[in-house]
Design a protein around this motif. Structure first.
Motif, short mmCIF file in Angstrom:
data_model
loop_
_atom_site.label_atom_id
_atom_site.label_comp_id
_atom_site.label_asym_id
_atom_site.label_seq_id
_atom_site.Cartn_x
_atom_site.Cartn_y
_atom_site.Cartn_z
N VAL A 120 -6.15 -7.96 -6.14
CA VAL A 120 -6.71 -8.50 -4.90
C VAL A 120 -5.74 -9.49 -4.26
CG1 VAL A 120 -8.55 -9.93 -3.92
CG2 VAL A 120 -9.10 -8.13 -5.57
N LEU A 121 -5.14 -10.35 -5.08
CA LEU A 121 -4.21 -11.36 -4.56
C LEU A 121 -2.93 -10.72 -4.03
CD1 LEU A 121 -4.66 -14.13 -7.27
CD2 LEU A 121 -5.17 -14.37 -4.83
N GLU A 155 -1.02 1.94 -5.44
CA GLU A 155 0.23 1.50 -4.82
C GLU A 155 0.60 0.10 -5.27
OE1 GLU A 155 1.89 0.56 -0.27
OE2 GLU A 155 -0.10 1.45 -0.58
N ILE A 156 -0.37 -0.80 -5.28
CA ILE A 156 -0.12 -2.18 -5.68
C ILE A 156 0.19 -2.27 -7.16
CG2 ILE A 156 -1.19 -4.46 -5.92
CD1 ILE A 156 -2.66 -3.88 -3.29
N THR A 157 -0.50 -1.49 -7.97
CA THR A 157 -0.24 -1.46 -9.41
C THR A 157 1.20 -1.04 -9.68
OG1 THR A 157 -2.55 -0.95 -9.94
CG2 THR A 157 -0.89 -0.42 -11.61
N ASP A 195 -9.28 0.57 -1.51
CA ASP A 195 -9.49 1.94 -1.98
C ASP A 195 -8.56 2.25 -3.15
OD1 ASP A 195 -6.94 2.64 -0.96
OD2 ASP A 195 -7.80 3.12 0.99
N THR A 196 -8.79 3.40 -3.77
CA THR A 196 -8.06 3.77 -4.98
C THR A 196 -6.57 3.92 -4.73
OG1 THR A 196 -10.02 4.92 -5.81
CG2 THR A 196 -7.91 5.44 -6.85
N HIS A 205 5.09 -1.54 1.52
CA HIS A 205 3.75 -1.85 1.04
C HIS A 205 3.01 -2.83 1.96
CE1 HIS A 205 4.95 0.13 -2.68
NE2 HIS A 205 6.03 -0.63 -2.70
N LEU A 206 3.67 -3.31 2.99
CA LEU A 206 3.08 -4.30 3.88
C LEU A 206 2.09 -3.67 4.84
CD1 LEU A 206 6.02 -6.67 4.93
CD2 LEU A 206 3.85 -7.36 3.92
N LEU A 207 0.97 -4.35 5.02
CA LEU A 207 0.02 -3.99 6.07
C LEU A 207 0.36 -4.84 7.29
CD1 LEU A 207 -3.32 -3.86 4.03
CD2 LEU A 207 -1.78 -1.98 4.60
N LEU A 208 0.72 -4.18 8.39
CA LEU A 208 1.19 -4.87 9.58
C LEU A 208 0.35 -4.51 10.79
CD1 LEU A 208 5.02 -4.17 9.18
CD2 LEU A 208 3.85 -6.31 8.62
#
Length: 237
Positions: free
Chosen positions: A28-29, A8-10, A2-3, A101-104
């Protein structure tokens, strides 16, 4: 993705270096690199962490060859061990607040004792993601070279603080106690597992410390460091 996650990653990537172009493949990576195995998702950091491990060692070797070409091979090996260590990776991850920023998965979220390991694993996977996106080490060097310079100066200024085995050996010989003995066993066969090897170090049959690591060498160093800390509190013969 999602946006809000893309934004956040940017933001995270931009903190690595202003010259890193933001492309869809990279987003994506990096998202994959920040997705922990505990989420149960197929696309997670495991493969990128594996790649990042190899990339990190090569990039660190190039850094040493470029800036410390006069060091003896043994000293280069010791320095590189610090520049690729879990502790160093966790410290770099901390500068990015990477854990935010981690998805856990639920289990990993509740394990506060594992935060340092989570930062190290994610940072290594992030290295793998950047390399996979660009296919070269330029962005890696731009990002990590300032961190390496800081660590290298500290290691070369006070080498014994970063080489537990050497310091422990010098102490034991100075006390006429002989050489430390290291007993190391492999506890798992999973690459990159920070608990893969377990080492106990003893002097005159008295166990002084133990440590874990991704490699035998790392486990031995951690055991020696633990022994030195124990010695600071008093040693009974």
């Amino acid at each position: 993705m999602d946006t809000s996650r893309a934004t956040e990653i940017t933001d995270l990537i931009q903190r690595l270096g202003s010259q890193i172009p933001i492309e869809t493949e990279l987003l994506v990576l990096v998202d994959q690199a920040l997705t922990h195995i505990s989420t149960g998702r197929t696309r997670n950091l495991e493969r990128l962490e594996f790649l990042g491990d190899a990339v990190l060692r090569l990039a660190a070797t190039e850094f040493i060859d470029r800036y410390y070409s006069d060091l003896a091979v043994g000293a280069c090996s010791n320095l590189r061990a610090q520049l690729v260590s879990d502790r160093w990776l966790a410290d770099v991850g901390a500068t990015l607040a990477i854990e935010k920023h981690l998805l856990l998965g639920r289990h990993a979220q509740g394990d506060r004792s594992a935060q340092s390991r989570l930062r190290a694993d994610a940072t290594e996977a992030l290295i793998g993601a950047i390399y996979a996106s660009f296919g070269n080490l330029e962005a890696i060097h731009r990002w990590l070279t300032p961190h390496w310079h800081s660590t290298a100066r500290a290691v070369l200024a006070t080498p014994h603080q970063f080489n537990g085995k050497t310091a422990l050996q010098e102490w034991s010989q100075g006390q006429a106690l002989g050489l430390p003995h290291y007993f190391t066993e492999e506890c798992s066969h999973k690459h990159g597992d920070p608990d893969r090897f377990l080492c106990q170090v003893s002097i005159q049959d008295q166990v002084l410390g133990e440590g874990k690591g991704r490699s035998r060498k790392e486990a031995e160093q951690n055991a020696a460091t633990a022994a030195l800390k124990a010695l600071d509190k008093g040693y009974e013969t």
